[in-house]
Design a protein around this motif. Structure first.
Motif, mmCIF file in Angstrom:
data_model
loop_
_atom_site.group_PDB
_atom_site.id
_atom_site.type_symbol
_atom_site.label_atom_id
_atom_site.label_comp_id
_atom_site.label_asym_id
_atom_site.label_seq_id
_atom_site.Cartn_x
_atom_site.Cartn_y
_atom_site.Cartn_z
ATOM 1 N N LEU A 25 -2.814 40.783 43.192
ATOM 2 C CA LEU A 25 -3.724 40.393 42.123
ATOM 3 C C LEU A 25 -4.933 39.699 42.739
ATOM 4 N N ASP A 26 -6.113 40.216 42.451
ATOM 5 C CA ASP A 26 -7.361 39.607 42.908
ATOM 6 C C ASP A 26 -7.908 38.775 41.753
ATOM 7 N N ALA A 27 -7.494 37.521 41.686
ATOM 8 C CA ALA A 27 -7.841 36.667 40.554
ATOM 9 C C ALA A 27 -9.176 35.971 40.791
ATOM 10 N N LYS A 28 -10.102 36.168 39.863
ATOM 11 C CA LYS A 28 -11.400 35.489 39.911
ATOM 12 C C LYS A 28 -11.434 34.286 38.973
ATOM 13 N N ASP A 29 -10.712 34.370 37.859
ATOM 14 C CA ASP A 29 -10.625 33.269 36.895
ATOM 15 C C ASP A 29 -9.162 33.034 36.556
ATOM 16 N N ILE A 30 -8.741 31.779 36.675
ATOM 17 C CA ILE A 30 -7.344 31.411 36.463
ATOM 18 C C ILE A 30 -7.275 30.302 35.416
ATOM 19 N N ALA A 51 -11.203 31.848 43.573
ATOM 20 C CA ALA A 51 -11.048 31.857 42.115
ATOM 21 C C ALA A 51 -11.635 30.595 41.482
ATOM 22 N N ARG A 52 -12.098 30.743 40.249
ATOM 23 C CA ARG A 52 -12.509 29.611 39.416
ATOM 24 C C ARG A 52 -11.306 29.241 38.559
ATOM 25 N N ILE A 53 -10.941 27.965 38.579
ATOM 26 C CA ILE A 53 -9.712 27.532 37.917
ATOM 27 C C ILE A 53 -10.052 26.704 36.685
ATOM 28 N N HIS A 54 -9.594 27.175 35.529
ATOM 29 C CA HIS A 54 -9.735 26.452 34.271
ATOM 30 C C HIS A 54 -8.435 25.673 34.031
ATOM 31 N N SER A 55 -8.565 24.411 33.649
ATOM 32 C CA SER A 55 -7.400 23.537 33.529
ATOM 33 C C SER A 55 -7.215 23.037 32.107
ATOM 34 N N ILE A 56 -5.988 23.065 31.650
ATOM 35 C CA ILE A 56 -5.614 22.345 30.435
ATOM 36 C C ILE A 56 -4.744 21.190 30.894
ATOM 37 N N ILE A 57 -5.281 19.974 30.802
ATOM 38 C CA ILE A 57 -4.675 18.821 31.446
ATOM 39 C C ILE A 57 -3.973 17.933 30.431
ATOM 40 N N TRP A 126 -2.448 36.654 25.583
ATOM 41 C CA TRP A 126 -2.884 38.048 25.516
ATOM 42 C C TRP A 126 -4.377 38.133 25.190
ATOM 43 N N ARG A 127 -4.824 37.260 24.310
ATOM 44 C CA ARG A 127 -6.229 37.281 23.899
ATOM 45 C C ARG A 127 -7.163 37.005 25.072
ATOM 46 N N VAL A 128 -6.860 35.995 25.877
ATOM 47 C CA VAL A 128 -7.813 35.581 26.916
ATOM 48 C C VAL A 128 -7.634 36.340 28.231
ATOM 49 N N LEU A 129 -6.505 37.015 28.408
ATOM 50 C CA LEU A 129 -6.308 37.771 29.646
ATOM 51 C C LEU A 129 -7.181 39.021 29.663
ATOM 52 N N LYS A 130 -7.697 39.315 30.841
ATOM 53 C CA LYS A 130 -8.439 40.554 31.020
ATOM 54 C C LYS A 130 -7.463 41.727 31.111
ATOM 55 N N GLU A 131 -7.981 42.923 30.930
ATOM 56 C CA GLU A 131 -7.177 44.123 31.166
ATOM 57 C C GLU A 131 -6.655 44.083 32.605
ATOM 58 N N GLY A 132 -5.344 44.237 32.755
ATOM 59 C CA GLY A 132 -4.733 44.161 34.076
ATOM 60 C C GLY A 132 -4.428 42.757 34.536
ATOM 61 N N GLY A 133 -4.626 41.768 33.644
ATOM 62 C CA GLY A 133 -4.336 40.382 33.990
ATOM 63 C C GLY A 133 -2.835 40.093 33.936
ATOM 64 N N LEU A 134 -2.457 38.927 34.434
ATOM 65 C CA LEU A 134 -1.049 38.571 34.583
ATOM 66 C C LEU A 134 -0.777 37.203 33.979
ATOM 67 N N ILE A 135 0.337 37.085 33.251
ATOM 68 C CA ILE A 135 0.844 35.788 32.823
ATOM 69 C C ILE A 135 2.086 35.475 33.642
ATOM 70 N N SER A 136 2.161 34.269 34.186
ATOM 71 C CA SER A 136 3.328 33.807 34.935
ATOM 72 C C SER A 136 3.724 32.447 34.374
ATOM 73 N N PHE A 137 5.003 32.253 34.102
ATOM 74 C CA PHE A 137 5.406 31.015 33.433
ATOM 75 C C PHE A 137 6.800 30.584 33.861
ATOM 76 N N SER A 138 7.081 29.340 33.604
ATOM 77 C CA SER A 138 8.435 28.802 33.743
ATOM 78 C C SER A 138 8.671 27.856 32.571
#
Length: 266
Positions: A25-30, A51-57, A126-138
């Motif tokens: 995955l070549d992530a430009k925005d995370i 990558a540019r990292i957006h944070s919800i803190i 799903w809304r904010v992910l780009k086509e081909g984007g990935l969600i990873s969670f725990s």
């Protein structure tokens, strides 16, 4: 969560990134949610240096704390800073303050068990992910704290996690929200305690109790260990131009249908 188990966020974040080692995955925005004390930013910056990292803190994290975390993580974060939001804003509105199709990767560490409606969270991802984007969670699964259930302590009122989804529930939800190729995994972690007060602090931090004993003597019957069921998953946002399936049939917008023409015959 409480400070005594802050290490848990960091440990799980490391394990999540290890599981992504095989993912191309070549992530430009995370989008990082939540960004506990800004520390996870440094892990992602090493993995995705461009990558540019957006944070919800967390609500208690100050702008100065975040600035220090950015400086520690990578100089590039100061030049190309991502957006920063507080978790309270998401919990209130149910929305990420990001445009549609704007991020390549969402990394969510130990959040879903605290959400009343994880399905809504998936829809927003799903809304904010780009086509081909990935969600990873725990997240923490329903067997978390199973040693506590048989206890009968007068002032200890236990509760289940807000979202008691096991990994099969989550896998089904990912498919239902149009994510592709979901991969689910689970492991048990056991934490052992020398003092009941330390266990009680973690019970509170994990939000496993409505009320807790105030007397040390009341804690004598507490177990000396606590089981955590940690569920991991990732899935892809593919085929975002498709409408949501109805009755097992997916409908395609007519504008997405290409027209093949045949060359004129000689």
């Amino acid at each position: 969560m409480t400070q005594p188990i802050r290490w848990l966020h960091d440990e799980i974040a490391v394990r999540m990134l290890q599981k992504l080692d095989i993912v191309k995955l070549d992530a430009k925005d995370i989008l990082l949610i939540p960004d506990f004390s800004g520390k996870h930013r440094s892990l992602l910056t090493r993995r995705f240096p461009n990558a540019r990292i957006h944070s919800i803190i967390e609500g208690g994290m100050s702008g100065l704390d975040l600035l220090i975390a950015r400086i520690k993580s990578h100089w590039r974060a100061l030049i190309f800073p991502g957006k920063v939001f507080h978790i309270g804003a998401y919990l209130k509105t149910g929305k990420f303050n990001l445009p549609d199709n704007s991020v390549d990767l969402i990394l969510s560490d130990l959040l879903l068990q605290d959400l009343a409606d994880p399905k809504h969270f998936l829809q927003e991802c799903w809304r904010v992910l780009k086509e081909g984007g990935l969600i990873s969670f725990s997240y923490l699964g329903p067997d978390t704290g199973k040693e506590l259930r048989p206890l009968e302590i007068e002032n200890l009122r236990l509760k289940t996690l807000l979202s008691p989804w096991d990994m099969h529930d989550m896998g089904d939800a990912l498919v239902g929200e149009r994510f592709s190729d979901p991969v689910m995994d689970m492991e048990y972690l056991t934490i052992e305690y020398e003092k009941p007060a330390l266990l009680m602090a973690d019970i509170n931090g994990l939000k496993l109790a409505h009320s807790t004993p105030s007397e040390t003597s009341e804690m004598a019957d507490l177990p000396q260990k606590l089981t955590l069921e940690v569920v991991y998953g990732h899935a892809w946002a593919i085929g975002k131009h498709l409408a949501k399936a109805k009755d097992q049939v997916a409908y395609i917008d007519i504008n997405q249908i290409g027209r093949k023409t045949r060359p004129d015959s000689a």
